[in-house]
Write an enzyme that holds these catalytic residues in place. Sequence first.
Site, mmCIF file in Angstrom:
data_model
loop_
_atom_site.group_PDB
_atom_site.id
_atom_site.type_symbol
_atom_site.label_atom_id
_atom_site.label_comp_id
_atom_site.label_asym_id
_atom_site.label_seq_id
_atom_site.Cartn_x
_atom_site.Cartn_y
_atom_site.Cartn_z
ATOM 1 N N LYS A 270 6.693 -4.292 -4.030
ATOM 2 C CA LYS A 270 8.115 -3.958 -3.925
ATOM 3 C C LYS A 270 8.563 -3.996 -2.471
ATOM 4 O O LYS A 270 9.658 -4.425 -2.149
ATOM 5 C CB LYS A 270 8.330 -2.552 -4.500
ATOM 6 C CG LYS A 270 9.761 -2.083 -4.489
ATOM 7 C CD LYS A 270 10.547 -2.801 -5.547
ATOM 8 C CE LYS A 270 12.026 -2.492 -5.491
ATOM 9 N NZ LYS A 270 12.810 -3.553 -6.138
ATOM 10 N N ASN B 148 -1.953 1.942 5.743
ATOM 11 C CA ASN B 148 -1.036 0.934 5.220
ATOM 12 C C ASN B 148 -0.681 0.030 6.396
ATOM 13 O O ASN B 148 -0.240 0.517 7.431
ATOM 14 C CB ASN B 148 0.208 1.661 4.677
ATOM 15 C CG ASN B 148 1.310 0.711 4.244
ATOM 16 O OD1 ASN B 148 1.112 -0.502 4.226
ATOM 17 N ND2 ASN B 148 2.466 1.253 3.910
ATOM 18 N N GLY B 149 -0.903 -1.268 6.275
ATOM 19 C CA GLY B 149 -0.580 -2.193 7.366
ATOM 20 C C GLY B 149 -1.743 -3.123 7.643
ATOM 21 O O GLY B 149 -2.652 -3.261 6.827
ATOM 22 N N CYS C 192 0.822 -1.213 0.000
ATOM 23 C CA CYS C 192 0.000 0.000 0.000
ATOM 24 C C CYS C 192 0.854 1.260 0.000
ATOM 25 O O CYS C 192 1.894 1.320 0.638
ATOM 26 C CB CYS C 192 -0.888 0.046 1.230
ATOM 27 S SG CYS C 192 -1.942 -1.369 1.384
ATOM 28 N N GLU D 167 18.521 -16.809 -7.940
ATOM 29 C CA GLU D 167 18.120 -15.439 -8.271
ATOM 30 C C GLU D 167 17.641 -15.363 -9.735
ATOM 31 O O GLU D 167 16.651 -14.691 -10.038
ATOM 32 C CB GLU D 167 19.304 -14.493 -7.999
ATOM 33 C CG GLU D 167 19.092 -13.043 -8.341
ATOM 34 C CD GLU D 167 17.913 -12.366 -7.642
ATOM 35 O OE1 GLU D 167 17.330 -12.939 -6.702
ATOM 36 O OE2 GLU D 167 17.564 -11.260 -8.063
ATOM 37 N N LYS E 193 13.904 -14.171 -10.831
ATOM 38 C CA LYS E 193 13.664 -13.055 -11.756
ATOM 39 C C LYS E 193 12.682 -13.487 -12.835
ATOM 40 O O LYS E 193 11.753 -12.766 -13.165
ATOM 41 C CB LYS E 193 14.957 -12.585 -12.441
ATOM 42 C CG LYS E 193 15.942 -11.804 -11.637
ATOM 43 C CD LYS E 193 15.485 -10.449 -11.181
ATOM 44 C CE LYS E 193 14.682 -10.547 -9.951
ATOM 45 N NZ LYS E 193 15.184 -10.371 -8.686
ATOM 46 N N GLU F 70 9.055 -14.102 -11.431
ATOM 47 C CA GLU F 70 8.420 -12.862 -10.972
ATOM 48 C C GLU F 70 7.797 -12.072 -12.116
ATOM 49 O O GLU F 70 6.686 -11.574 -11.987
ATOM 50 C CB GLU F 70 9.472 -11.939 -10.324
ATOM 51 C CG GLU F 70 9.794 -12.248 -8.900
ATOM 52 C CD GLU F 70 10.837 -11.277 -8.334
ATOM 53 O OE1 GLU F 70 10.658 -10.862 -7.198
ATOM 54 O OE2 GLU F 70 11.823 -10.949 -9.034
ATOM 55 N N HIS G 125 18.794 -35.445 -8.025
ATOM 56 C CA HIS G 125 17.848 -35.902 -7.002
ATOM 57 C C HIS G 125 16.447 -35.361 -7.245
ATOM 58 O O HIS G 125 15.685 -35.177 -6.302
ATOM 59 C CB HIS G 125 18.358 -35.501 -5.617
ATOM 60 C CG HIS G 125 19.727 -36.043 -5.353
ATOM 61 N ND1 HIS G 125 19.949 -37.378 -5.095
ATOM 62 C CD2 HIS G 125 20.940 -35.453 -5.367
ATOM 63 C CE1 HIS G 125 21.259 -37.570 -4.936
ATOM 64 N NE2 HIS G 125 21.866 -36.416 -5.101
ATOM 65 N N ARG H 288 5.411 0.097 -5.821
ATOM 66 C CA ARG H 288 5.307 -0.710 -4.605
ATOM 67 C C ARG H 288 4.371 -1.900 -4.793
ATOM 68 O O ARG H 288 4.413 -2.842 -4.005
ATOM 69 C CB ARG H 288 4.793 0.156 -3.444
ATOM 70 C CG ARG H 288 5.747 1.262 -3.070
ATOM 71 C CD ARG H 288 5.090 2.262 -2.144
ATOM 72 N NE ARG H 288 4.841 1.723 -0.835
ATOM 73 C CZ ARG H 288 5.701 1.761 0.174
ATOM 74 N NH1 ARG H 288 6.863 2.333 0.007
ATOM 75 N NH2 ARG H 288 5.409 1.253 1.356
ATOM 76 N N TRP I 248 -2.861 -2.620 -1.705
ATOM 77 C CA TRP I 248 -2.460 -3.988 -2.032
ATOM 78 C C TRP I 248 -3.257 -4.861 -1.068
ATOM 79 O O TRP I 248 -3.043 -4.811 0.134
ATOM 80 C CB TRP I 248 -0.961 -4.142 -1.818
ATOM 81 C CG TRP I 248 -0.371 -5.418 -2.327
ATOM 82 C CD1 TRP I 248 0.097 -5.671 -3.584
ATOM 83 C CD2 TRP I 248 -0.151 -6.619 -1.575
ATOM 84 N NE1 TRP I 248 0.584 -6.943 -3.654
ATOM 85 C CE2 TRP I 248 0.445 -7.547 -2.446
ATOM 86 C CE3 TRP I 248 -0.412 -7.005 -0.257
ATOM 87 C CZ2 TRP I 248 0.791 -8.829 -2.049
ATOM 88 C CZ3 TRP I 248 -0.068 -8.284 0.142
ATOM 89 C CH2 TRP I 248 0.532 -9.179 -0.757
HETATM 90 C C1 G6P Z 1 9.546 -8.279 -2.157
HETATM 91 C C2 G6P Z 1 10.180 -7.714 -3.411
HETATM 92 C C3 G6P Z 1 11.506 -8.426 -3.680
HETATM 93 C C4 G6P Z 1 12.418 -8.308 -2.472
HETATM 94 C C5 G6P Z 1 11.727 -8.818 -1.192
HETATM 95 C C6 G6P Z 1 12.526 -8.443 0.040
HETATM 96 O O1 G6P Z 1 9.143 -9.588 -2.369
HETATM 97 O O2 G6P Z 1 9.317 -7.877 -4.517
HETATM 98 O O3 G6P Z 1 12.144 -7.838 -4.804
HETATM 99 O O4 G6P Z 1 13.580 -9.039 -2.699
HETATM 100 O O5 G6P Z 1 10.448 -8.207 -1.048
HETATM 101 O O6 G6P Z 1 12.517 -7.055 0.162
HETATM 102 P P1 G6P Z 1 13.619 -6.191 0.860
HETATM 103 O O7 G6P Z 1 13.168 -4.765 0.625
HETATM 104 O O8 G6P Z 1 13.596 -6.560 2.305
HETATM 105 O O9 G6P Z 1 14.917 -6.478 0.211
#
Ligand code: G6P
Length: 611
Positions: free
Chosen positions: A606, A99-100, A2, A484, A488, A491, A507, A27, A73
């Site tokens: 985000k 927000n929260g 949010c 990673e 990517k 996502e 395995h 975000r 969100w």
């Molecule tokens: C969310 C974001 C990711 C990020 C993760 C941890 O899932 O979409 O890109 O890696 O949070 O966030 P932080 O701000 O703690 O690195």
Amino acid sequence: MCGIVAYVGHRDAAPLILKGLKRLEYRGYDSAGIALLNGALNVYKKKGKVKDLEEAIAHETLQSTIGIGHTRWATHGEPNDRNAHPHYSASKNLAIIHNGIIENYSSIKKNLIKKGHEFHSDTDSEVFVHFIEDIQINAGCTLEEAVRLAMKEVVGAYAIVVMDATNPTQLIAARKGSPLVIGVGEKEFFFASDATPIIEYTHEMIYLNDYEIAVVRDGELTVKNIDNALQSPYIQTVELELEAIEKGGYEHFMLKEIFEQPRSVADCLRGRVNADNGHLVLGGLREYTDKLAKAKRIVIVACGTSWHAGLVAEYLFEELARINVEVEYASEFRYRNPIIKEGDFVIAISQSGETADTLAAIELAKSKGATIIGVCNVVGSSIPRATHAGAYTHAGPEIGVASTKAFTAQVIVLTQMAIAVARKKGSLHEDTFRRLLFELERIPHKIETVLQSDGKIKEIAEKFKDARNFIYLGRGYNFPVALEGALKLKEISYIHAEGYPAAEMKHGPIALIDAEMPVVFIATKDSSYDKVVSNIQEVKARKGQVIAIVTEGDKLIPTMADYVVEIPAMHEALIPLVSVIPLQLLSYHIAVMRGCNVDQPRNLAKSVTVE
Ligand code: G6P
């Protein structure tokens, strides 16, 4: 997650708030809304993007010099118009953006329903504003006092801004556990979840602390704590440039951020490393390097991409500094009664500095006597404020939801930390120390070289854009890179992808391999090279399609792999900083080719400020 934007002053509030909400789009959100005092206290809200809201209200007269806006969100209640914020109180005199999460909202709601309150959404936020108004009426107190009393009752996390139809120059904001920044202008004030909606109007900002209430009335700001004691908020000058939060000619923020990495990595090294005179100092950790060198154990807590950076750090600290490291998902760690002893060090890694689980893990570890070191990107965010010491990653604002430049910046900071600690400990030979510094300084240039393969990577993306699954394999330092790379891809392109240690493939994942299966190997010349070559042969024997990231000049793997991308040679410990770049580009191009919303992928946020 949010986003909050609010304004009170002399400007036209609606366009300012709508523009601010667009700045917070990164975000992640599913609906948007705004409340203004234009005749009455009017709320306009809509499922979808801010531009959908703008279209829906285009015919309205939105003149107002005060307003609150929100991107939601969904947590409680599905994303729809009703659940979007702002929410009215029972009398409709108040409107809230929140927000929260209010954890005890259902018991508060039950009591209010008994008193005759009717609710028009499924949200905890609507309950919050009804509750505030109920307190105000029953106690016959000011709105500020009612907010304070409500804060004593609610359990959970929140950043709120409340607007009052009967007080047209007043906004009241409060925070516990969710970020809230106040921009201080000339007789005007801005409230937002982060600095990005505010920066074009003022650089003077206050980061509200937990359990603080900010009241703006008649152009004056006061901040009090939950016990009604006046606070002297620290106004800081935020050094953020507008260009840093704009696309600068790139089609997407993600692409801009991938291409920014030579600069962001260089920024992260500047003033910290000088190979010529053997200098390596992380200012914020000066006093702690000694203590870390004596640590028996380091626990790393993080989420998502930051957790992957933590895995790289595990290899670095163990190999270079010979310190035992455990890497934990913050969300698991906090609920597991973890064994933390006084003298343990916890490194918390977070781009946003606001991730709720990471923050909670820090508090838990602190309560058990650990020393907490932060590695964060957003200056002034909650995590750096909760830690004993730390180092910023200085990557600049990362707007694309899929983290790219923040990852390399985290890894470079952690690499510097590991080298500094190893040096202090005496576990690193002088020659290796010098060589690592020398090579660190060359990483920006090496990333630059890899970025020149963009065209080739785009061609590979074209071949695989319709794949339904992907496997990413790597060993040693390249195992976290495989994770990673897979993250990517899933996502932003919604293709199922799994990262695995290359040998572990036997395995399980090997059963998935057929002629349709693309397998990305990170197969650089390092201590696992020969083993990875065997793993490639195992995949080829089952007709898998191999895309290999190899070291420049490799003659063997190109004879086996279907597609090859070269990266320059470097010390093994530094490879993740460069081997991840082609994987970022591959996922970017595949997502664009599939028509996906690269910067705001569905369902993702985000900054995850709820647990
Ligand atoms: C969310 C974001 C990711 C990020 C993760 C941890 O899932 O979409 O890109 O890696 O949070 O966030 P932080 O701000 O703690 O690195």
